[in-house]
Write a protein that holds these residues in place. Structure first.
Motif, PDB file in Angstrom:
ATOM      1  N   LYS A  35      14.796   2.439   7.319  1.00 49.60           N
ATOM      2  CA  LYS A  35      14.911   3.362   8.452  1.00 49.60           C
ATOM      3  C   LYS A  35      13.635   3.381   9.281  1.00 49.60           C
ATOM      4  CE  LYS A  35      18.032   6.529   6.011  1.00 49.60           C
ATOM      5  NZ  LYS A  35      18.123   7.893   5.409  1.00 49.60           N
ATOM      6  N   ILE A  36      12.488   3.422   8.604  1.00 52.47           N
ATOM      7  CA  ILE A  36      11.212   3.486   9.324  1.00 52.47           C
ATOM      8  C   ILE A  36      11.015   2.254  10.192  1.00 52.47           C
ATOM      9  CG2 ILE A  36       8.692   3.454   9.020  1.00 52.47           C
ATOM     10  CD1 ILE A  36       9.168   5.130   6.460  1.00 52.47           C
ATOM     11  N   LEU A  37      11.395   1.085   9.677  1.00 51.51           N
ATOM     12  CA  LEU A  37      11.219  -0.158  10.425  1.00 51.51           C
ATOM     13  C   LEU A  37      12.317  -0.371  11.453  1.00 51.51           C
ATOM     14  CD1 LEU A  37      10.013  -2.603   7.626  1.00 51.51           C
ATOM     15  CD2 LEU A  37       8.660  -1.222   9.200  1.00 51.51           C
ATOM     16  N   GLY A  38      13.369   0.455  11.411  1.00 45.85           N
ATOM     17  CA  GLY A  38      14.391   0.395  12.454  1.00 45.85           C
ATOM     18  C   GLY A  38      15.460  -0.657  12.254  1.00 45.85           C
ATOM     19  N   PHE A  39      15.754  -1.018  10.997  1.00 41.70           N
ATOM     20  CA  PHE A  39      16.793  -2.005  10.739  1.00 41.70           C
ATOM     21  C   PHE A  39      18.043  -1.289  10.220  1.00 41.70           C
ATOM     22  CE2 PHE A  39      12.856  -4.491  10.163  1.00 41.70           C
ATOM     23  CZ  PHE A  39      13.067  -5.418  11.182  1.00 41.70           C
ATOM     24  N   ASP A  40      19.194  -1.647  10.770  1.00 38.50           N
ATOM     25  CA  ASP A  40      20.439  -0.945  10.450  1.00 38.50           C
ATOM     26  C   ASP A  40      21.055  -1.404   9.133  1.00 38.50           C
ATOM     27  OD1 ASP A  40      20.256   0.516  12.801  1.00 38.50           O
ATOM     28  OD2 ASP A  40      21.317  -1.016  13.958  1.00 38.50           O
ATOM     29  N   ASP A  41      21.161  -2.708   8.941  1.00 39.57           N
ATOM     30  CA  ASP A  41      21.895  -3.230   7.786  1.00 39.57           C
ATOM     31  C   ASP A  41      20.992  -3.547   6.602  1.00 39.57           C
ATOM     32  OD1 ASP A  41      24.285  -3.067   9.236  1.00 39.57           O
ATOM     33  OD2 ASP A  41      23.907  -5.012  10.168  1.00 39.57           O
ATOM     34  N   SER A  42      19.992  -4.363   6.848  1.00 37.81           N
ATOM     35  CA  SER A  42      19.064  -4.752   5.789  1.00 37.81           C
ATOM     36  C   SER A  42      17.747  -5.140   6.440  1.00 37.81           C
ATOM     37  CB  SER A  42      19.625  -5.926   4.973  1.00 37.81           C
ATOM     38  OG  SER A  42      19.824  -7.057   5.811  1.00 37.81           O
ATOM     39  N   ILE A  43      16.722  -5.287   5.628  1.00 36.76           N
ATOM     40  CA  ILE A  43      15.407  -5.656   6.149  1.00 36.76           C
ATOM     41  C   ILE A  43      15.300  -7.174   6.161  1.00 36.76           C
ATOM     42  CG2 ILE A  43      12.919  -5.451   5.830  1.00 36.76           C
ATOM     43  CD1 ILE A  43      13.423  -2.854   4.310  1.00 36.76           C
ATOM     44  N   PRO A  44      15.103  -7.809   7.319  1.00 38.13           N
ATOM     45  CA  PRO A  44      14.977  -9.276   7.356  1.00 38.13           C
ATOM     46  C   PRO A  44      13.811  -9.741   6.500  1.00 38.13           C
ATOM     47  CG  PRO A  44      15.219  -8.367   9.573  1.00 38.13           C
ATOM     48  CD  PRO A  44      14.990  -7.210   8.656  1.00 38.13           C
ATOM     49  N   ASN A  45      13.927 -10.969   5.962  1.00 38.89           N
ATOM     50  CA  ASN A  45      12.900 -11.427   5.027  1.00 38.89           C
ATOM     51  C   ASN A  45      11.570 -11.690   5.696  1.00 38.89           C
ATOM     52  OD1 ASN A  45      13.453 -13.763   6.419  1.00 38.89           O
ATOM     53  ND2 ASN A  45      14.227 -14.895   4.663  1.00 38.89           N
ATOM     54  N   TRP A  46      11.535 -11.791   7.031  1.00 40.21           N
ATOM     55  CA  TRP A  46      10.260 -12.013   7.706  1.00 40.21           C
ATOM     56  C   TRP A  46       9.502 -10.710   7.940  1.00 40.21           C
ATOM     57  CZ3 TRP A  46       9.529  -9.269  12.122  1.00 40.21           C
ATOM     58  CH2 TRP A  46      10.669  -8.792  12.776  1.00 40.21           C
ATOM     59  N   ALA A  47      10.198  -9.577   7.855  1.00 41.64           N
ATOM     60  CA  ALA A  47       9.661  -8.332   8.399  1.00 41.64           C
ATOM     61  C   ALA A  47       8.824  -7.516   7.428  1.00 41.64           C
ATOM     62  CB  ALA A  47      10.809  -7.453   8.915  1.00 41.64           C
ATOM     63  N   PHE A  48       9.038  -7.684   6.123  1.00 40.25           N
ATOM     64  CA  PHE A  48       8.420  -6.745   5.181  1.00 40.25           C
ATOM     65  C   PHE A  48       8.226  -7.407   3.832  1.00 40.25           C
ATOM     66  CE2 PHE A  48       8.751  -3.534   1.835  1.00 40.25           C
ATOM     67  CZ  PHE A  48       7.761  -2.643   2.230  1.00 40.25           C
ATOM     68  N   PHE A  49       7.152  -7.000   3.144  1.00 38.24           N
ATOM     69  CA  PHE A  49       6.929  -7.448   1.765  1.00 38.24           C
ATOM     70  C   PHE A  49       6.269  -6.312   0.992  1.00 38.24           C
ATOM     71  CE2 PHE A  49       6.059 -10.040  -1.814  1.00 38.24           C
ATOM     72  CZ  PHE A  49       6.881 -11.162  -1.688  1.00 38.24           C
ATOM     73  N   PHE A  50       6.750  -6.118  -0.241  1.00 37.46           N
ATOM     74  CA  PHE A  50       6.235  -5.066  -1.113  1.00 37.46           C
ATOM     75  C   PHE A  50       5.515  -5.715  -2.290  1.00 37.46           C
ATOM     76  CE2 PHE A  50       7.061  -2.493  -5.005  1.00 37.46           C
ATOM     77  CZ  PHE A  50       6.339  -1.350  -4.666  1.00 37.46           C
ATOM     78  N   LEU A  51       4.240  -5.372  -2.471  1.00 33.92           N
ATOM     79  CA  LEU A  51       3.442  -5.890  -3.579  1.00 33.92           C
ATOM     80  C   LEU A  51       2.937  -4.720  -4.414  1.00 33.92           C
ATOM     81  CD1 LEU A  51       1.782  -7.979  -5.177  1.00 33.92           C
ATOM     82  CD2 LEU A  51       0.019  -7.821  -3.394  1.00 33.92           C
ATOM     83  N   ALA A  52       3.299  -4.699  -5.695  1.00 35.30           N
ATOM     84  CA  ALA A  52       2.846  -3.660  -6.615  1.00 35.30           C
ATOM     85  C   ALA A  52       1.929  -4.280  -7.659  1.00 35.30           C
ATOM     86  CB  ALA A  52       4.046  -2.991  -7.283  1.00 35.30           C
ATOM     87  N   ILE A  53       0.680  -3.836  -7.690  1.00 32.57           N
ATOM     88  CA  ILE A  53      -0.274  -4.262  -8.711  1.00 32.57           C
ATOM     89  C   ILE A  53      -0.433  -3.081  -9.657  1.00 32.57           C
ATOM     90  CG2 ILE A  53      -2.605  -5.114  -9.139  1.00 32.57           C
ATOM     91  CD1 ILE A  53      -2.587  -6.293  -6.356  1.00 32.57           C
ATOM     92  N   VAL A  54       0.283  -3.151 -10.775  1.00 39.41           N
ATOM     93  CA  VAL A  54       0.522  -1.943 -11.569  1.00 39.41           C
ATOM     94  C   VAL A  54       0.537  -2.280 -13.067  1.00 39.41           C
ATOM     95  CG1 VAL A  54       1.772  -0.760  -9.733  1.00 39.41           C
ATOM     96  CG2 VAL A  54       3.017  -2.306 -11.268  1.00 39.41           C
ATOM     97  N   GLY A  55       0.957  -1.292 -13.852  1.00 34.13           N
ATOM     98  CA  GLY A  55       0.970  -1.430 -15.298  1.00 34.13           C
ATOM     99  C   GLY A  55       2.155  -2.225 -15.815  1.00 34.13           C
ATOM    100  N   VAL A  56       1.996  -3.516 -15.880  1.00 29.41           N
ATOM    101  CA  VAL A  56       2.963  -4.405 -16.532  1.00 29.41           C
ATOM    102  C   VAL A  56       2.165  -5.424 -17.329  1.00 29.41           C
ATOM    103  CG1 VAL A  56       4.738  -4.158 -14.741  1.00 29.41           C
ATOM    104  CG2 VAL A  56       3.065  -6.015 -14.575  1.00 29.41           C
ATOM    105  N   PRO A  57       2.737  -5.993 -18.379  1.00 28.22           N
ATOM    106  CA  PRO A  57       2.011  -7.037 -19.114  1.00 28.22           C
ATOM    107  C   PRO A  57       1.881  -8.284 -18.241  1.00 28.22           C
ATOM    108  CG  PRO A  57       4.265  -6.829 -19.919  1.00 28.22           C
ATOM    109  CD  PRO A  57       4.032  -5.677 -18.996  1.00 28.22           C
ATOM    110  N   PRO A  58       0.776  -9.015 -18.339  1.00 26.99           N
ATOM    111  CA  PRO A  58       0.585 -10.213 -17.507  1.00 26.99           C
ATOM    112  C   PRO A  58       1.371 -11.400 -18.059  1.00 26.99           C
ATOM    113  CG  PRO A  58      -1.348  -9.844 -18.882  1.00 26.99           C
ATOM    114  CD  PRO A  58      -0.425  -8.684 -19.126  1.00 26.99           C
ATOM    115  N   THR A  59       2.686 -11.265 -18.056  1.00 28.79           N
ATOM    116  CA  THR A  59       3.572 -12.300 -18.586  1.00 28.79           C
ATOM    117  C   THR A  59       4.560 -12.721 -17.511  1.00 28.79           C
ATOM    118  OG1 THR A  59       5.149 -10.644 -19.387  1.00 28.79           O
ATOM    119  CG2 THR A  59       3.393 -11.321 -20.901  1.00 28.79           C
TER     120      THR A  59
END
Length: 624
Positions: free
Chosen positions: A302-326
């Motif tokens: 909604k914030i980016l203004g896309f009605d159906d889905s977010i195009p693959n060029w428009a956004f990327f989510f990176l989480a550097i968090v608590g997971v094992p490095p596997t």
């Protein structure tokens, strides 16, 4: 986006990776031929990238805090000046802002929380930082040696540091602290081809946040609040990709329901602070007080203004968090199917002599030890994994305990490097027709390959732009007229399969030769014909100082040559990135065009300089 040059005299070409090579017939001709050359618009490079970093600044992050600013410095390097070995082009226009995870005790959109004395060190009235962009909270930052990757030279390293064995090292005096570069406001920004370490240093200082007393981390809600603020303030630009980075050593506790405040765990502190309270493995309803992971894909859409889905060029989510490095728990969101079932990601309580209250805490999902000392430790970041899974291939999870964050940064940079963004400087001046306001002897071609011969170009391409009464208008072109400009050739694959390559012209937009005027015309046109496919050529007033400062001439008429001119002071031999640089020749696309999936080429016709007798004895002019 940058341009890779190829040469053509017929439809003869060979493609290797991102480069286009061509061939010329060298046989003498009886007359001077019209030469055709083709230059591929390389599908890579980012023309504008906005980055929002959400930093967990709770007290549990104190042991990771020393490295965080250095990691953010590396993040900017990866996006702007990737290592040569990566073959990534990088962004030529970047802006970055930082928000904290401190959202106070707001719940369900309410800033004030009815918690009485049990506030866990959080602001129960004003919603904490509430997604506001954070400015400098210190005027210097201590960088950590051996973390920032570098090529030979200094452009990847902090001021006065050196590149040694592929990483940045402090100077001989051993000093690691550096003053923060001057910055007005809370946004670090680099426009085209400015020296990159300035914005990297600014971003590192922005990420160097003070420790918050609030133990209720809500980084996902902070991300939404920050993105909303970024949209309102103009930080988030239309038709520019957006990277959202979240760094946290505890799972997200974004509150939807105030019922959590009435639980016994909340009132007693529940072991290791609110992390245990929000994710109590003994309460089946613990997560019911929190927003579902699906909320964040929907809200960002909604914030980016896309009605159906977010195009693959428009956004990327990176989480550097608590997971094992596997392999099970590090990677793209669509590759993490088994992560949440792994033993390390299960919520388990363990006894701990280092905490107050009941002496219990959530068992870490990962730990990083350096020289016998724990330098990073994180509890299972299950909600971040779920969000990354929502984003699929546009989500990515990396362990905060992995000493090599740069592999994640390079992966993200490579993903953005393959998006279609904007258009960019062309390598040569094109012949512009002032009467028609177009480059009359050039076309922008989209290349398709079909197994079945005779397939047609997309109908959306069959339009033409024309000028009438000072306005640019568009009309449908007949199929016959359009098809006459389409080029086709049959190609055989290695396995003997034959297919037809079809080069489909994209409509050219008549604009003024001055880029400043041309860009305004194109912006107006997009409002009248949204989604139209088109391209245009224009010329700016810039010059390449790398050449101008080394040609032995007084280019600006001030009586000073090359390094005698103050404008050339930054052009240090061997470090051309420091030279001022402005674009002269631009090939620009409408938003719809730059997100095409085929290969794109600019093809032009040129004529040899000689005419008449003997002309054919000279080989065709090489387009370098």
């Amino acid at each position: 986006m940058k341009l890779s040059v190829g040469k053509m005299s017929t439809l003869c070409l060979a493609i290797t990776g991102a480069l286009v090579l061509g061939c010329h017939s060298r046989d003498p001709a009886s007359i001077c031929p019209v030469e055709v050359w083709r230059s591929r618009v390389q599908l890579g490079g980012v023309h504008g990238l906005d980055v929002l970093v959400v930093v967990d600044n709770s007290s549990s992050m104190d042991q990771e805090r020393g490295q965080l600013a250095t990691r953010v410095y590396s993040l900017v390097n990866a996006m702007v000046y990737p290592l040569a070995s990566t073959r990534i082009l990088g962004a030529d226009d970047l802006r970055i802002a930082v928000v904290s995870s401190d959202m106070g005790l707001q719940w369900g959109g309410n800033l004030e929380a009815p918690v009485g004395e049990f506030d866990h060190g959080c602001d129960a009235r004003e919603g904490g930082d509430n997604g506001r962009f954070q400015g400098y909270q210190a005027q210097s930052v201590d960088f950590v040696s051996g973390i920032i990757p570098c090529d030979s030279g200094v452009k990847h390293c902090p001021r006065d540091w050196r590149c040694s064995e592929g990483v940045c090292r402090p100077p001989a005096d051993g000093s690691t602290g550096r003053e923060c570069p001057a910055l007005e406001g809370p946004v670090a920004e680099m426009t085209k081809w400015e020296y990159g370490t300035l914005v990297a240093g600014q971003a590192a200082c922005l990420a160097n946040l003070d420790v918050s007393t609030c133990t209720v981390e809500q980084p996902l809600e902070a991300a939404i609040a920050g993105l909303r603020h970024g949209k309102r303030s103009g930080f988030i630009r239309e038709h520019r990709p957006l990277l959202l980075v979240v760094v946290s050593d505890e799972d997200d506790c974004s509150l939807k329901d105030k019922g959590l405040f009435e639980t016994e765990q909340w009132k007693t502190g529940g072991g290791d602070g609110a992390d245990y309270t929000c994710h109590d493995p003994h309460r089946a309803d613990a997560e019911s007080f929190l927003y579902p992971a699906s909320r964040y894909y929907e809200e960002i859409q909604k914030i980016l203004g896309f009605d159906d889905s977010i195009p693959n060029w428009a956004f990327f989510f990176l989480a550097i968090v608590g997971v094992p490095p596997t392999e099970d728990c590090q990677g793209s969101g669509d590759e993490l199917g088994s992560c949440l079932e792994s033993e390390e990601m299960q919520l388990r309580l363990e006894e701990s002599a280092d905490v107050t209250g009941t002496g219990r805490r959530l068992r870490p999902a990962c730990t990083m030890v350096d020289q016998g000392k724990i330098v990073a430790e994180a509890t299972p970041g299950r909600r971040f994994v779920k969000v990354a899974q929502q984003f699929g291939s546009e989500g990515y999870v990396h362990s905060i305990c992995d000493p090599d964050w740069n592999s994640a940064f390079e992966t993200i940079a490579d993903r953005f490097d393959t998006c279609f963004c904007g258009g960019d400087c062309f390598w040569s001046q094109l012949r512009w027709d002032p009467e028609n306001k177009t480059v009359s002897e050039c076309q922008l071609l989209a290349k398709y390959a079909f197994v079945e011969p005779g397939r047609q170009c997309p109908e959306a391409f069959r339009r033409e732009f024309y000028e009438e009464g000072g306005d640019v208008k568009s009309r449908q072109m007949s199929s016959e007229k359009y098809e006459s400009s389409v080029m086709r050739q049959v190609v055989s694959a290695d396995d003997g399969t034959q297919y037809e390559e079809v080069y489909c012209p994209i409509p050219q937009i008549p604009v003024d030769i001055d880029c400043e005027v041309a860009h305004k015309t194109a912006a107006t046109l997009e409002g009248v014909y949204p989604g139209a496919f088109g391209w245009y050529y224009c010329e700016g007033r810039g010059e390449d100082y790398v050449i101008a400062c080394r040609d032995g001439e007084d280019n600006d008429g001030d009586g000073r040559v090359d390094d005698e001119d103050p404008d050339c002071a930054g052009c240090v031999a061997g470090d051309e990135q420091k030279c001022p640089w402005e674009c002269q020749y631009e090939v620009r696309f409408t938003p719809a065009t730059r997100h095409l999936t085929p290969e794109l080429y600019v093809q032009c016709r040129t004529r040899p300089s000689k005419d008449g007798e003997g002309c054919g004895e000279n080989p065709p002019t090489q387009i370098e």
